[in-house]
Design a protein around this motif. Structure first.
Motif, short mmCIF file in Angstrom:
data_model
loop_
_atom_site.label_atom_id
_atom_site.label_comp_id
_atom_site.label_asym_id
_atom_site.label_seq_id
_atom_site.Cartn_x
_atom_site.Cartn_y
_atom_site.Cartn_z
N UNK A 18 0.83 -1.21 0.00
CA UNK A 18 0.00 0.00 0.00
C UNK A 18 0.86 1.25 0.00
N UNK A 19 1.93 1.26 0.79
CA UNK A 19 2.82 2.42 0.81
C UNK A 19 3.41 2.68 -0.57
N UNK A 20 3.76 1.62 -1.27
CA UNK A 20 4.30 1.77 -2.62
C UNK A 20 3.28 2.43 -3.54
N UNK A 21 2.02 1.99 -3.43
CA UNK A 21 0.96 2.61 -4.24
C UNK A 21 0.74 4.06 -3.88
N UNK A 22 0.75 4.37 -2.58
CA UNK A 22 0.55 5.75 -2.14
C UNK A 22 1.72 6.63 -2.56
N UNK A 23 2.94 6.08 -2.56
CA UNK A 23 4.10 6.86 -3.01
C UNK A 23 3.91 7.30 -4.46
N UNK A 24 3.37 6.39 -5.29
CA UNK A 24 3.13 6.74 -6.69
C UNK A 24 2.03 7.80 -6.80
N UNK A 25 0.96 7.65 -6.01
CA UNK A 25 -0.14 8.61 -6.06
C UNK A 25 0.27 9.99 -5.57
N UNK A 26 1.17 10.03 -4.58
CA UNK A 26 1.57 11.29 -3.96
C UNK A 26 2.87 11.86 -4.53
N UNK A 27 3.39 11.25 -5.58
CA UNK A 27 4.61 11.75 -6.20
C UNK A 27 4.35 13.12 -6.82
N UNK A 28 5.38 13.96 -6.79
CA UNK A 28 5.24 15.31 -7.36
C UNK A 28 4.97 15.28 -8.85
N UNK A 29 5.47 14.24 -9.53
CA UNK A 29 5.29 14.16 -10.98
C UNK A 29 4.16 13.21 -11.38
N UNK A 30 3.20 12.99 -10.46
CA UNK A 30 2.04 12.15 -10.79
C UNK A 30 1.27 12.79 -11.94
N UNK A 31 0.61 12.00 -12.77
CA UNK A 31 -0.10 12.57 -13.92
C UNK A 31 -1.24 13.49 -13.48
#
Length: 124
Positions: A102-115
Motif C-alpha cells: 500500500x505504501x508503494x501505491x501511495x508513493x506513486x499517487x503522492x509523487x510530485x510528478x504524478x499525472x
C-alpha cells in the motif's frame, strides 16, 4: 493556435480506500492531502506526513514479527515448545507486506510528478 488548458484547480480524489483528496493548483500537484474518514471528519495533512505515518505502522509490524521470530528461536534452542510457535509470526509478516504494498501505491499517487487529473472532476 489555441492553448491547451489543463484541469481546473481543485481537490481531486486520487484513491478510494482510504479516500484521499489531493490539491491540483491548475499546473501541478501540491503536497496538500485530505484523508476523508467514513465518520465524516476530514484530516488535512501533507503527503509526506501521510507516508511517514504509514511507514511507522509498517515498521512496527516488521519489528513485532522480528521479535516473535527471535523469541521462537530462543524457545527452540532452550528446549521449549518454540517449534509450534514458528507459524505464529506469519500474520505480522503478511500485514507488513500488505502495508509495504500500500505504501508503494501511495508513493506513486503522492509523487510530485504524478499525472494530472484529466477526466476527473474537482470535489468540493
Amino acid at each position: 493556435m489555441i492553448p491547451v488548458s489543463g484541469p481546473p484547480a481543485g481537490w481531486y480524489a486520487i484513491s478510494l480506500k482510504p479516500s484521499l483528496l489531493r490539491w491540483w493548483n491548475g499546473a501541478g500537484w501540491t503536497d496538500d492531502v485530505v484523508v476523508r474518514a467514513s465518520s465524516g471528519v476530514d484530516s488535512p495533512q501533507t503527503g509526506a506526513a501521510f507516508l511517514r505515518r504509514g511507514r511507522l505502522f509498517a515498521t512496527a509490524f516488521w519489528i513485532l514479527a522480528g521479535l516473535w521470530v527471535a523469541l521462537t528461536v530462543l524457545m527452540s534452542v532452550t528446549g521449549g515448545y518454540g517449534v509450534i510457535w514458528f507459524l505464529a509470526p506469519l500474520p505480522f509478516i503478511v500485514v507488513s507486506i500488505v502495508f509495504e504494498a500500500r505504501l508503494s501505491g501511495y508513493r506513486r499517487l503522492l509523487a510530485a510528478d504524478a499525472p494530472p487529473p484529466y477526466g476527473l472532476h474537482p470535489i468540493r
